[in-house]
Design a protein around this motif. Structure first.
Motif, PDB file in Angstrom:
ATOM      1  N   LEU A  52     -18.120  58.277  86.733  1.00 53.87           N
ATOM      2  CA  LEU A  52     -17.600  57.084  86.050  1.00 53.87           C
ATOM      3  C   LEU A  52     -16.352  57.416  85.238  1.00 53.87           C
ATOM      4  N   GLU A  53     -15.626  58.435  85.663  1.00 55.73           N
ATOM      5  CA  GLU A  53     -14.440  58.864  84.907  1.00 55.73           C
ATOM      6  C   GLU A  53     -13.387  57.773  84.813  1.00 55.73           C
ATOM      7  N   GLY A  54     -13.362  56.860  85.784  1.00 51.34           N
ATOM      8  CA  GLY A  54     -12.409  55.757  85.709  1.00 51.34           C
ATOM      9  C   GLY A  54     -12.771  54.744  84.641  1.00 51.34           C
ATOM     10  N   LEU A  55     -14.030  54.743  84.218  1.00 44.79           N
ATOM     11  CA  LEU A  55     -14.491  53.813  83.186  1.00 44.79           C
ATOM     12  C   LEU A  55     -14.297  54.386  81.791  1.00 44.79           C
ATOM     13  N   ILE A  56     -14.576  55.680  81.629  1.00 39.42           N
ATOM     14  CA  ILE A  56     -14.497  56.304  80.313  1.00 39.42           C
ATOM     15  C   ILE A  56     -14.207  57.789  80.460  1.00 39.42           C
ATOM     16  N   LYS A  57     -13.264  58.283  79.679  1.00 41.58           N
ATOM     17  CA  LYS A  57     -12.918  59.710  79.701  1.00 41.58           C
ATOM     18  C   LYS A  57     -12.419  60.118  78.321  1.00 41.58           C
ATOM     19  N   PRO A  58     -12.438  61.429  78.025  1.00 40.23           N
ATOM     20  CA  PRO A  58     -11.977  61.899  76.726  1.00 40.23           C
ATOM     21  C   PRO A  58     -10.543  61.444  76.441  1.00 40.23           C
ATOM     22  N   GLY A  59     -10.339  60.984  75.221  1.00 39.93           N
ATOM     23  CA  GLY A  59      -9.018  60.501  74.818  1.00 39.93           C
ATOM     24  C   GLY A  59      -8.872  58.998  74.889  1.00 39.93           C
ATOM     25  N   ASP A  60      -9.714  58.333  75.695  1.00 44.98           N
ATOM     26  CA  ASP A  60      -9.697  56.872  75.715  1.00 44.98           C
ATOM     27  C   ASP A  60     -10.121  56.346  74.345  1.00 44.98           C
ATOM     28  N   SER A  61      -9.736  55.125  74.045  1.00 43.44           N
ATOM     29  CA  SER A  61     -10.137  54.546  72.758  1.00 43.44           C
ATOM     30  C   SER A  61     -10.238  53.030  72.874  1.00 43.44           C
ATOM     31  N   ARG A  62     -10.940  52.450  71.902  1.00 47.14           N
ATOM     32  CA  ARG A  62     -11.073  51.000  71.804  1.00 47.14           C
ATOM     33  C   ARG A  62     -11.025  50.601  70.334  1.00 47.14           C
ATOM     34  N   PRO A  63     -10.540  49.391  70.050  1.00 52.03           N
ATOM     35  CA  PRO A  63     -10.570  48.917  68.667  1.00 52.03           C
ATOM     36  C   PRO A  63     -12.016  48.849  68.168  1.00 52.03           C
ATOM     37  N   LEU A  64     -12.226  49.210  66.915  1.00 50.65           N
ATOM     38  CA  LEU A  64     -13.578  49.232  66.363  1.00 50.65           C
ATOM     39  C   LEU A  64     -14.250  47.869  66.409  1.00 50.65           C
ATOM     40  N   HIS A  65     -13.461  46.807  66.256  1.00 53.41           N
ATOM     41  CA  HIS A  65     -14.091  45.482  66.205  1.00 53.41           C
ATOM     42  C   HIS A  65     -14.642  45.051  67.571  1.00 53.41           C
ATOM     43  N   GLU A  66     -14.279  45.789  68.635  1.00 50.76           N
ATOM     44  CA  GLU A  66     -14.765  45.426  69.960  1.00 50.76           C
ATOM     45  C   GLU A  66     -16.072  46.132  70.324  1.00 50.76           C
ATOM     46  N   VAL A  67     -16.472  47.131  69.563  1.00 52.82           N
ATOM     47  CA  VAL A  67     -17.585  47.975  69.978  1.00 52.82           C
ATOM     48  C   VAL A  67     -18.777  47.843  69.020  1.00 52.82           C
ATOM     49  N   TYR A  68     -19.838  48.530  69.355  1.00 56.98           N
ATOM     50  CA  TYR A  68     -21.078  48.426  68.592  1.00 56.98           C
ATOM     51  C   TYR A  68     -21.037  49.191  67.260  1.00 56.98           C
ATOM     52  N   CYS A  69     -20.180  50.206  67.182  1.00 58.94           N
ATOM     53  CA  CYS A  69     -20.222  51.162  66.058  1.00 58.94           C
ATOM     54  C   CYS A  69     -20.281  50.511  64.677  1.00 58.94           C
ATOM     55  N   PRO A  70     -19.319  49.623  64.302  1.00 58.88           N
ATOM     56  CA  PRO A  70     -19.353  49.093  62.936  1.00 58.88           C
ATOM     57  C   PRO A  70     -20.599  48.258  62.655  1.00 58.88           C
ATOM     58  N   HIS A  71     -21.134  47.611  63.680  1.00 56.03           N
ATOM     59  CA  HIS A  71     -22.337  46.797  63.497  1.00 56.03           C
ATOM     60  C   HIS A  71     -23.562  47.677  63.265  1.00 56.03           C
ATOM     61  N   ILE A  72     -23.618  48.834  63.952  1.00 56.46           N
ATOM     62  CA  ILE A  72     -24.729  49.765  63.734  1.00 56.46           C
ATOM     63  C   ILE A  72     -24.632  50.381  62.345  1.00 56.46           C
ATOM     64  N   LEU A  73     -23.424  50.775  61.954  1.00 61.16           N
ATOM     65  CA  LEU A  73     -23.237  51.370  60.629  1.00 61.16           C
ATOM     66  C   LEU A  73     -23.589  50.387  59.510  1.00 61.16           C
ATOM     67  N   ALA A  74     -23.302  49.107  59.740  1.00 58.02           N
ATOM     68  CA  ALA A  74     -23.570  48.087  58.721  1.00 58.02           C
ATOM     69  C   ALA A  74     -25.004  47.562  58.779  1.00 58.02           C
ATOM     70  N   GLY A  75     -25.765  47.997  59.791  1.00 54.43           N
ATOM     71  CA  GLY A  75     -27.155  47.557  59.912  1.00 54.43           C
ATOM     72  C   GLY A  75     -27.328  46.238  60.629  1.00 54.43           C
ATOM     73  N   ARG A  76     -26.265  45.694  61.197  1.00 50.39           N
ATOM     74  CA  ARG A  76     -26.369  44.417  61.916  1.00 50.39           C
ATOM     75  C   ARG A  76     -26.963  44.612  63.309  1.00 50.39           C
ATOM     76  N   LEU A  77     -26.839  45.822  63.831  1.00 50.50           N
ATOM     77  CA  LEU A  77     -27.455  46.175  65.108  1.00 50.50           C
ATOM     78  C   LEU A  77     -28.278  47.443  64.911  1.00 50.50           C
ATOM     79  N   PRO A  78     -29.396  47.586  65.608  1.00 50.92           N
ATOM     80  CA  PRO A  78     -30.203  48.805  65.499  1.00 50.92           C
ATOM     81  C   PRO A  78     -29.577  49.935  66.304  1.00 50.92           C
ATOM     82  N   GLU A  79     -29.974  51.176  65.980  1.00 52.95           N
ATOM     83  CA  GLU A  79     -29.473  52.334  66.727  1.00 52.95           C
ATOM     84  C   GLU A  79     -30.027  52.359  68.146  1.00 52.95           C
TER      85      GLU A  79
END
Length: 405
Positions: A52-79
């Motif tokens: 799946l290297e065409g989907l995701i590879k080292p160095g790729d990035s996405r804006p934080l507001h598009e992904v799960y990370c800030p919601h998990i950190l804030a407790g809005r989504l479970p781990e």
């Protein structure tokens, strides 16, 4: 948040990569990665996603507001999310449909000071109802291992940035001063020149060699040397002729070919450029070419620390200096050590055969002085002959025939 800090060390990278593969296989998921937060984005640092290297590879990035990370950190989504479709917030995120993401397990990577570095994450395009609390615990164990490796790298990178900032402050604020150590002829006993010795101001005190080594390690060695030399050589304007001024420069600084402009307008025939024995030279032909315009302008070339190691002999043979400076380690107890005396005698013989001068460094006793004089050493410096002083003291010493000590 961690802009410019992260260049994974090979050992850490390997450990994290193996952990990603192990946890991905354990959970039966297609993608595993470690991310870092940087400038409002999540950057994929290490990725294990075979096929799946065409989907995701080292160095790729996405804006934080598009992904799960800030919601998990804030407790809005479970781990642990076995089925993203079962949670309205997860289902509503564009990335859930774009990837797609059916199951998601993500654990924050935190540094020792509590900062959130990024996430240790696994995902699958399909829901996985078998995921449970034990799987989440496995993820946390691997995330802790990754956090340990990353914390070490962050600490090293931050320490490097701090050293670089300190070096920049030293250069911009000119936080260094100079002492001028007299160089004398032994017969007659007379001051003929000075070596400019740099002293750095910031506390805690560190010797100049440590400052220059740190600067070269940070890729700023040439800039620091030039900043120091730019001020040091101006002292020549205030020293009465024919006194000369001796200064040190590394091969890297000489090869930069910036010394010619730096010395413009100075009486270059009264300058001595010292190349240290400890500096490694990989291309003597290039170094000779860089030295040529300086020597044509009258700058004398000295090999510093001669006798301290093999490199000094190579410097002497390859560069054909005007001056050979005997290392203080060779001078110490030369009156009592036959091996040192033999090596000093050999260098004196070489100097006579090649028409160059010998300067002995670090003369501290009258016995050393007498032994060196008997060997034919013509010039010397050291505490016995005169201690380093400020420029005003140096001006008063020019041409003086003060007694030893």
């Amino acid at each position: 948040m961690f802009d410019g800090l992260m260049k994974p060390a090979s050992a850490g990278h390997s450990t994290i990569q193996r952990g990603l593969e192990a946890v991905r296989r354990h959970l039966g998921m297609e993608v595993a990665y470690v991310s870092r937060f940087e400038g409002g984005r999540t950057v994929f640092r290490e990725v294990d996603a075979p096929g799946l290297e065409g989907l995701i590879k080292p160095g790729d990035s996405r804006p934080l507001h598009e992904v799960y990370c800030p919601h998990i950190l804030a407790g809005r989504l479970p781990e642990l999310i076995p089925d993203t479709g079962a949670l309205p917030l997860a289902a509503s995120l564009p990335i859930t449909r774009a990837v797609p993401i059916g199951a998601h397990v993500s654990v924050p990577i935190q540094l020792a000071d509590g900062r959130a570095y990024g996430m240790f994450c696994c995902l699958s395009p399909h829901p996985n109802p078998s995921l449970n609390a034990r799987d989440l615990q496995v993820m946390r164990v691997f995330a802790e291992v990754a956090a340990h490796e990353i914390a070490r790298e962050v600490a090293e990178a931050e320490a490097s940035e701090a050293r670089l900032a300190e070096l920049e402050a030293v250069m911009e604020g000119r936080l260094f001063t100079f002492r001028f150590q007299p160089i004398l002829t032994l017969q007659p006993f007379q001051v003929v020149g000075f070596e400019a010795l740099c002293r750095f101001g910031p506390e805690p005190y560190r010797t100049p060699d440590l400052w220059f080594a740190a600067a070269h390690a940070a890729g700023r060695g040439v800039e620091l040397e030039l900043a120091v030399l730019r001020r040091a050589v101006q002292a020549l304007r205030r020293l009465k002729a024919p006194a000369f001024l001796s200064f040190n420069a590394s091969p890297a600084t000489i090869l930069s070919r910036r010394l010619t402009a730096l010395l413009a307008g100075l009486p270059t025939e009264r300058l001595v450029l010292e190349v240290t024995e400890h500096s490694q030279v990989t291309d003597y032909e290039a170094l000779r070419a860089a030295l040529a315009p300086l020597r044509s302008a009258g700058v004398k070339l000295a090999i510093d620390d001669a006798g301290a190691g093999y490199s000094s002999l190579q410097h002497i043979l390859q560069l054909q200096p005007d001056i050979i400076k005997l290392d203080m380690g060779l001078v110490r107890d030369v009156d009592r050590d036959p091996a040192k005396r033999a090596l000093a005698a050999a260098l004196c013989f070489f100097a006579r055969e090649t028409d160059c001068q010998i300067v002995a460094e670090g003369i501290e006793t009258e016995a050393e002085f007498a032994a060196l004089e008997a060997l034919g050493v013509s010039r010397g410096q050291g505490y016995l002959l005169g201690r380093p002083g400020d420029l005003a003291a140096a001006q008063e010493m020019v041409g003086a025939a003060a007694p030893m000590g």
